[in-house]
Enzyme design. Structure first.
Site, PDB file in Angstrom:
ATOM      1  CE1 TYR A   1      -4.180  -3.443   4.394  1.00  0.00           C
ATOM      2  CE2 TYR A   1      -4.478  -1.030   4.568  1.00  0.00           C
ATOM      3  CZ  TYR A   1      -4.063  -2.279   3.571  1.00  0.00           C
ATOM      4  OH  TYR A   1      -3.775  -2.202   2.561  1.00  0.00           O
ATOM      5  CG  HIS A   2      -2.341   1.746   6.289  1.00  0.00           C
ATOM      6  ND1 HIS A   2      -3.565   2.267   6.512  1.00  0.00           N
ATOM      7  CD2 HIS A   2      -2.318   1.980   4.712  1.00  0.00           C
ATOM      8  CE1 HIS A   2      -4.218   2.707   5.458  1.00  0.00           C
ATOM      9  NE2 HIS A   2      -3.621   2.592   4.554  1.00  0.00           N
TER      10      HIS A   2
ATOM     11  CE  LYS B   1      -1.591  -4.856   2.900  1.00  0.00           C
ATOM     12  NZ  LYS B   1      -1.718  -5.764   1.647  1.00  0.00           N
TER      13      LYS B   1
ATOM     14  CB  THR C   1      -0.934  -0.057   1.402  1.00  0.00           C
ATOM     15  OG1 THR C   1      -1.606   1.110   1.364  1.00  0.00           O
ATOM     16  CG2 THR C   1      -0.110  -0.249   2.495  1.00  0.00           C
TER      17      THR C   1
ATOM     18  CB  SER D   1      -4.922   2.287  10.040  1.00  0.00           C
ATOM     19  OG  SER D   1      -4.659   1.484   9.013  1.00  0.00           O
TER      20      SER D   1
HETATM   21  N1  USQ Z   1     -12.886   9.402   3.699  1.00  0.00           N
HETATM   22  C1  USQ Z   1     -13.786  10.278   3.520  1.00  0.00           C
HETATM   23  N2  USQ Z   1     -14.954   9.999   3.510  1.00  0.00           N
HETATM   24  C2  USQ Z   1     -15.299   8.522   3.458  1.00  0.00           C
HETATM   25  C3  USQ Z   1     -14.409   7.701   3.573  1.00  0.00           C
HETATM   26  C4  USQ Z   1     -13.118   8.043   3.605  1.00  0.00           C
HETATM   27  O1  USQ Z   1     -13.262  11.693   3.777  1.00  0.00           O
HETATM   28  O2  USQ Z   1     -16.734   8.346   3.248  1.00  0.00           O
HETATM   29  C5  USQ Z   1     -11.248   9.753   3.685  1.00  0.00           C
HETATM   30  C6  USQ Z   1     -10.421   9.057   4.837  1.00  0.00           C
HETATM   31  O3  USQ Z   1     -10.540   9.837   6.151  1.00  0.00           O
HETATM   32  C7  USQ Z   1      -9.103   9.169   4.242  1.00  0.00           C
HETATM   33  C8  USQ Z   1      -9.315   8.979   2.723  1.00  0.00           C
HETATM   34  O4  USQ Z   1     -10.604   9.363   2.460  1.00  0.00           O
HETATM   35  O5  USQ Z   1      -8.402  10.343   4.489  1.00  0.00           O
HETATM   36  C9  USQ Z   1      -8.950   7.483   2.197  1.00  0.00           C
HETATM   37  O6  USQ Z   1      -9.979   6.767   2.727  1.00  0.00           O
HETATM   38  P1  USQ Z   1     -10.127   5.308   2.191  1.00  0.00           P
HETATM   39  O7  USQ Z   1     -11.164   4.416   3.211  1.00  0.00           O
HETATM   40  O8  USQ Z   1     -10.632   5.621   0.469  1.00  0.00           O
HETATM   41  O9  USQ Z   1      -8.795   4.427   1.920  1.00  0.00           O
HETATM   42  P2  USQ Z   1      -7.891   3.609   3.113  1.00  0.00           P
HETATM   43  O10 USQ Z   1      -8.472   3.550   4.660  1.00  0.00           O
HETATM   44  O11 USQ Z   1      -6.296   4.477   3.158  1.00  0.00           O
HETATM   45  O12 USQ Z   1      -7.591   2.229   2.464  1.00  0.00           O
HETATM   46  C10 USQ Z   1      -7.600   2.151   1.204  1.00  0.00           C
HETATM   47  C11 USQ Z   1      -7.927   0.456   0.926  1.00  0.00           C
HETATM   48  C12 USQ Z   1      -6.571  -0.262   1.502  1.00  0.00           C
HETATM   49  C13 USQ Z   1      -5.337   0.145   0.697  1.00  0.00           C
HETATM   50  C14 USQ Z   1      -5.036   2.013   0.816  1.00  0.00           C
HETATM   51  C15 USQ Z   1      -4.390   2.603  -0.224  1.00  0.00           C
HETATM   52  O13 USQ Z   1      -8.959  -0.099   1.839  1.00  0.00           O
HETATM   53  O14 USQ Z   1      -6.350  -1.576   1.241  1.00  0.00           O
HETATM   54  O15 USQ Z   1      -4.185  -0.161   0.927  1.00  0.00           O
HETATM   55  O16 USQ Z   1      -6.663   2.369   0.356  1.00  0.00           O
HETATM   56  S1  USQ Z   1      -3.747   4.283   0.427  1.00  0.00           S
HETATM   57  O17 USQ Z   1      -4.766   4.967   0.865  1.00  0.00           O
HETATM   58  O18 USQ Z   1      -2.975   4.727  -0.528  1.00  0.00           O
HETATM   59  O19 USQ Z   1      -2.970   3.766   1.703  1.00  0.00           O
END
Ligand code: USQ
Length: 406
Positions: free
Chosen positions: A189-190, A193, A145, A187
């Site tokens: 989860y992160h 990784k 990730t 997190s």
């Molecule tokens: N967010 C909002 N509103 C929502 C959902 C999320 O504003 O309804 C915000 C969160 O607070 C965060 C961002 O959007 O700042 C990203 O959240 P996300 O749920 O889209 O992504 P994340 O939890 O980081 O995880 C997802 C995948 C994970 C992957 C990661 C890549 O579930 O498996 O590793 O994206 S990355 O984000 O580049 O680390």
């Protein structure tokens, strides 16, 4: 190639299995079906109706004449079974998706933290351990990730895995080294990784394993060329507060007339990639393995960066959806800049699919088709990163609106 896809029943595992099978590879899925069990635990379902894995592979065979083999194996728990399967089949390559992949799910409770750490770290370690034990020189491609780098503003581009540093020696000289970019998980989860990265570093150095780690951004979209071929090959599409990711959630929310749920100011900048590009990248990585005894190959698997509030505004514009700003349940920087290098995949010929109104509207249409399957009460993201943040969570972002309607 004979390819084992660990976690091949999941959101990216399934389209990857189809893509690789379509390209002529012999594909074997190993999966414990945990994602389906977690749906049951949470009382939610994919927006798109999914058949069993056995039925999906049967339809694929009927459509294409190609077989995808399925094996019910839990990598984290069934070490002996995994070893036996690998010894019998000796795949040329392994794609490893077999981990719990949602940050909010990993932060729900102490039980979910334990599950995520135990599952993810054990599955990765069991796999590496078995490869060494069996003297199996399969190229391991892992889905990591972008989150391993963290989301603080640095003011410089994030390199692909390794950071050149100068270290001052005792006699005043400066020696150059490339080190793994400092891990900065946001997190549990992160964090798993980040731990995976160390396991890879050790096994590549100690046992010469050939490993590629893909630091992927947030995946959006649902269909690929192959999942479109038949209604029953459809991919899963998550909208709930734990597994739905930001852009896909906004698209589904637009489709069902739910306000777009922006956390905080929406100033969080993240990296994105379309699911079609995701499966293409995995194929490119498989075609370009590192040498034995080389260091771990790391690619940044993303194609563009966006701020959360800009995404919400873009989708509001094409769909007429309203936007709500909610207290952020996560402990994360309210605003950040993000510049990322992705030259390696571009150099290998990736031609990125970027966010365009047409493509976004198409996904809203897919979501509208299945809108009847949505349980609106499961849309809010209620998993909080700390006990203090839990007290601020808004459990009903559309509550006011519904009251004013009635
Ligand atoms: N967010 C909002 N509103 C929502 C959902 C999320 O504003 O309804 C915000 C969160 O607070 C965060 C961002 O959007 O700042 C990203 O959240 P996300 O749920 O889209 O992504 P994340 O939890 O980081 O995880 C997802 C995948 C994970 C992957 C990661 C890549 O579930 O498996 O590793 O994206 S990355 O984000 O580049 O680390």
């Amino acid at each position: 190639m004979k390819i084992a896809v660990m976690g091949g029943d999941g959101f990216i595992g399934w389209p990857t299995s189809l893509h690789l099978s379509d390209a002529g590879h012999e594909v074997h899925i190993l999966d414990n079906l945990s994602r389906r069990w977690i749906d049951t635990e949470l009382g939610v379902q994919s927006l798109t109706p999914m058949d069993s894995i056995q039925e999906r592979t049967r339809i694929w065979h009927a459509e294409t004449g190609r077989r995808i083999y399925f094996n019910l194996i839990d990598l984290a728990k069934d070490y002996e079974l995994l070893k036996k399967w690998l010894a019998e089949h000796r795949p040329d390559a392994i794609v490893h998706f077999a981990e719990q992949r949602a940050a909010p799910y990993s932060m729900k409770s102490d039980r979910h933290k334990n599950y995520t750490v135990n599952n993810n770290v054990s599955s990765t370690h069991n796999l590496l351990n078995a490869l060494v034990e069996l003297n199996l020189d399969a190229h391991l491609v892992h889905l990591g990730t972008m989150g391993v780098y963290g989301y603080s503003t640095v003011g410089a581009a994030i390199p692909e895995g390794y950071l050149p540093v100068g270290i001052e020696t005792a006699d005043g000289q400066t020696v150059s080294q490339e080190i793994l970019y400092p891990a900065n998980p946001g997190s549990i989860y992160h964090m798993t990784k980040c731990l995976d990265q160390l396991l890879f570093q050790f096994y590549a150095k100690n046992d010469g394993l050939r490993i590629t780690d893909l630091h992927q951004g947030i995946v959006w979209g649902t269909h690929t060329e192959q999942t479109r071929r038949h209604e029953q090959l459809i991919n899963r599409f998550d909208y709930d507060g734990d597994y739905g990711t930001v852009l896909n959630r906004f698209l589904i929310q637009a489709a069902i007339g739910y306000p777009l749920t922006v956390h905080g100011t929406g100033g969080q900048t993240r990296a994105f990639i379309h699911i079609q590009d995701s499966v293409r990248c995995i194929e490119l990585a498989l075609k370009n393995p590192p040498q034995r005894n080389a260091r771990v190959e790391i690619f940044n698997q993303m194609t563009e960066t966006h701020r959360v509030r800009d995404l919400a505004e873009m989708i509001a514009k094409i769909s007429g959806a309203e936007i709500v700003r909610l207290p952020n349940p996560r402990k994360e920087a309210a605003e950040n800049e993000l510049i990322v290098k992705n030259d390696k995949f571009l150099g290998l010929g990736l031609d990125p699919i970027t966010l365009k109104a047409g493509l976004l509207s198409e996904i809203v249409d897919v979501a509208k088709k299945y809108a009847y399957r949505v349980d609106r009460s499961r849309v809010p993201a209620v998993s909080a990163w700390t006990k203090d943040l839990a007290a601020t969570v808004n459990h009903d972002p559309e509550g006011k609106r519904l009251k004013s309607v009635s």
